[in-house]
Write a protein that holds these residues in place. Structure first.
Motif, PDB file in Angstrom:
ATOM      1  N   ALA A   3       0.682  -0.895   0.056  1.00 48.48           N
ATOM      2  CA  ALA A   3      -0.044   0.428   0.057  1.00 48.48           C
ATOM      3  C   ALA A   3       0.767   1.375  -0.153  1.00 48.48           C
ATOM      4  CB  ALA A   3      -0.556  -0.077   1.130  1.00 48.48           C
ATOM      5  N   ASP A   4       0.202   2.445  -0.187  1.00 47.73           N
ATOM      6  CA  ASP A   4       0.977   3.459  -1.058  1.00 47.73           C
ATOM      7  C   ASP A   4      -0.158   4.658  -0.599  1.00 47.73           C
ATOM      8  OD1 ASP A   4       0.876   5.409  -3.511  1.00 47.73           O
ATOM      9  OD2 ASP A   4       0.854   3.121  -4.034  1.00 47.73           O
ATOM     10  N   ASP A   5       0.479   5.785  -0.172  1.00 49.72           N
ATOM     11  CA  ASP A   5      -0.155   6.685  -0.249  1.00 49.72           C
ATOM     12  C   ASP A   5       0.293   7.963  -1.616  1.00 49.72           C
ATOM     13  OD1 ASP A   5       2.405   7.993   0.095  1.00 49.72           O
ATOM     14  OD2 ASP A   5       2.533   8.718   1.832  1.00 49.72           O
ATOM     15  N   GLY A   6       0.407   7.229  -2.821  1.00 47.87           N
ATOM     16  CA  GLY A   6       0.845   8.438  -3.384  1.00 47.87           C
ATOM     17  C   GLY A   6      -0.773   8.825  -4.679  1.00 47.87           C
ATOM     18  N   ARG A   7      -0.321   8.868  -5.511  1.00 45.43           N
ATOM     19  CA  ARG A   7      -0.910   9.645  -6.281  1.00 45.43           C
ATOM     20  C   ARG A   7      -1.703   8.200  -6.748  1.00 45.43           C
ATOM     21  NH1 ARG A   7       1.411  12.351 -10.162  1.00 45.43           N
ATOM     22  NH2 ARG A   7       3.293  12.608  -9.296  1.00 45.43           N
ATOM     23  N   GLY A   8      -1.413   7.631  -6.640  1.00 44.56           N
ATOM     24  CA  GLY A   8      -2.843   6.657  -7.360  1.00 44.56           C
ATOM     25  C   GLY A   8      -3.864   6.808  -8.906  1.00 44.56           C
ATOM     26  N   PHE A   9      -4.093   6.058  -9.298  1.00 46.68           N
ATOM     27  CA  PHE A   9      -5.010   6.155 -10.673  1.00 46.68           C
ATOM     28  C   PHE A   9      -6.498   5.135 -10.752  1.00 46.68           C
ATOM     29  CE2 PHE A   9      -2.181   1.778 -10.179  1.00 46.68           C
ATOM     30  CZ  PHE A   9      -3.431   0.787 -10.861  1.00 46.68           C
ATOM     31  N   ASP A  10      -6.322   5.034 -11.873  1.00 50.25           N
ATOM     32  CA  ASP A  10      -7.680   4.780 -12.242  1.00 50.25           C
ATOM     33  C   ASP A  10      -7.309   2.395 -12.909  1.00 50.25           C
ATOM     34  OD1 ASP A  10     -10.510   3.468 -12.631  1.00 50.25           O
ATOM     35  OD2 ASP A  10     -11.110   4.819 -14.230  1.00 50.25           O
ATOM     36  N   PRO A  11      -7.647   1.573 -11.960  1.00 48.50           N
ATOM     37  CA  PRO A  11      -7.126   0.690 -12.167  1.00 48.50           C
ATOM     38  C   PRO A  11      -8.314  -0.026 -13.620  1.00 48.50           C
ATOM     39  CG  PRO A  11      -7.720   0.668  -9.778  1.00 48.50           C
ATOM     40  CD  PRO A  11      -8.467   1.694 -10.015  1.00 48.50           C
ATOM     41  N   ASP A  12      -9.440   0.241 -14.046  1.00 44.26           N
ATOM     42  CA  ASP A  12      -9.977   0.024 -15.043  1.00 44.26           C
ATOM     43  C   ASP A  12      -9.689   1.110 -16.307  1.00 44.26           C
ATOM     44  OD1 ASP A  12     -11.223  -1.597 -13.669  1.00 44.26           O
ATOM     45  OD2 ASP A  12     -12.729  -0.576 -12.482  1.00 44.26           O
ATOM     46  N   GLY A  13      -9.654   1.894 -16.330  1.00 40.65           N
ATOM     47  CA  GLY A  13      -9.147   2.971 -17.780  1.00 40.65           C
ATOM     48  C   GLY A  13      -7.836   2.955 -17.400  1.00 40.65           C
TER      49      GLY A  13
END
Length: 400
Positions: free
Chosen positions: A324-334
């Motif tokens: 787990a991280d507290d980064g920018r994240g992204f949309d796994p489905d897009g």
């Protein structure tokens, strides 16, 4: 067929000597019997029949014509040679295509009937006219059917051989692709990450070389240490051994050491263990460690995170690893969230697809939970009960 020929030839000669001789041509006819026998034997040695399905050679056709001509002359001089037609009939059907063999059989049969009618006495016996064509028709039908069946069998065998050859080629290609995929995953998780870390450290050292020489030297020492680990990984990679981090360590110890190495300025990596560790197959250990390395490489290069946590959970029937991280994240489905542009010569990796394949090969599953701006959690669960590993699949995803 050869035994039948010699038997019928011998009986025809005996019948001629006991019933049909009486003129001055006896010695010539006996000599013609000998020539007929010798020509038949020489034909089997010098002009053998072609293999099934092949066209007869010119030499074999010449022999067949010569032996048939001698038999016709012998039939005119000694009607007792009539039944030598049967071996010739089988020889012709055996080697000639049906469109030629059937007329040849018809001619031989007509000669047999004519010879029988010539020597008959009294009223014509219907069997002399009916029996030879009936026998010839049955023999022709049987042999033609066998020829066609043999041709179908040869076609089937050729198809099976071709299919087996194609299957072997497909298996070789699949093996090459699987090995290529394994190599790409190993390089991505080991050498590529080491080189990326070295580059980042050397770039950081270059930026502070004049203003903070002690910090620059520390970066260079860290790069040298990473180089040593990368070299060890490369040597083990060449020898197809387990990851170097597992040499003398358990999986929890290797993950803890990994978290310590990945921690540095701007990123803190922690390791937590839940449950009581137990024995784990080497394949599963290596897969979980490689997945952790790949996930942390993504965190370091793309997530812009300040904190990451490795959590290894050991329960009765499975082991799971969460990164787990507290980064920018992204949309796994897009499409993935915007990330800093890669440096020249650096393309986006194939981290997530490689991690999914490793999890599947270890008999487990990998899931990704992420929301833009809220970080990412990569989870992999591997059952402790041995299961057959899934076959490798081609890399199709482009997100990393």
């Amino acid at each position: 067929m050869h035994a039948a020929f010699f038997l019928l030839l011998g009986s025809s000669l005996v019948r001629f000597l006991t019933r049909d001789q009486g003129d001055g041509r006896t010695s010539w006819i006996v000599a013609l019997f000998a020539v007929f026998w010798l020509l038949y034997v020489l034909g089997q040695l010098l002009a053998p029949a072609p293999r099934p399905g092949a066209r007869p050679t010119a030499r074999h056709l010449a022999w067949l014509g010569a032996v048939s001509a001698v038999w016709i002359v012998l039939l005119v001089l000694a009607p007792s040679a009539t039944w030598c037609a049967m071996p010739l009939l089988f020889a012709g059907l055996h080697t000639l295509p049906p469109r030629i063999a059937v007329p040849v059989v018809a001619v031989l049969t007509a000669l047999v009937v004519a010879s029988q009618m010539r020597v008959s006495e009294g009223a014509v016996n219907p069997n002399m006219v009916i029996a030879p064509p009936a026998v010839a028709a049955v023999a022709t039908a049987v042999l033609v059917h066998l020829q066609r069946q043999a041709a179908r069998q040869r076609t089937l065998i050729d198809d099976l051989v071709r299919t087996r050859r194609d299957l072997a080629a497909t298996e070789r290609r699949a093996g090459v692709l699987a090995e290529r995929q394994r190599l790409s995953s190993e390089i991505h998780d080991t050498l590529a990450q080491s080189l990326s870390s070295q580059r980042m450290l050397l770039q950081a050292a270059e930026r502070v070389w004049r203003t903070e020489p002690d910090v620059a030297r520390a970066h260079i020492r860290d790069a040298a240490e990473i180089t040593s680990r990368g070299l060890a990984e490369a040597r083990r990679f060449v020898h197809d051994l387990a990851p170097a981090d597992l040499d003398g360590f358990t999986l929890p110890g290797a993950l803890n050491a990994l978290a310590g190495r990945e921690s540095g300025p701007g990123l803190t990596v922690a390791f937590r263990l839940d449950g009581t560790p137990g024995p784990l197959p080497e394949r599963a250990e290596a897969a979980l460690l490689r997945i952790a390395q790949g996930a942390l490489a993504n965190v370091r290069e793309h997530a812009a995170a300040t904190r990451a946590v490795l959590t290894l959970t050991w329960v009765d029937d499975q082991i799971s690893l969460d990164v787990a991280d507290d980064g920018r994240g992204f949309d796994p489905d897009g499409a993935p969230a915007p990330a800093p542009p890669p440096l020249p010569g650096e393309g986006r990796g194939h981290g997530l697809p490689a991690m999914r394949i490793r999890a599947r090969q270890a008999g487990g599953t990998l899931t990704v939970e992420s929301t833009p701006g809220e970080g990412t959690v990569v989870s992999v669960a591997v059952p402790l009960v041995p299961v057959a590993p899934a076959p490798p699949a081609p890399l199709r995803e482009t997100a990393s």
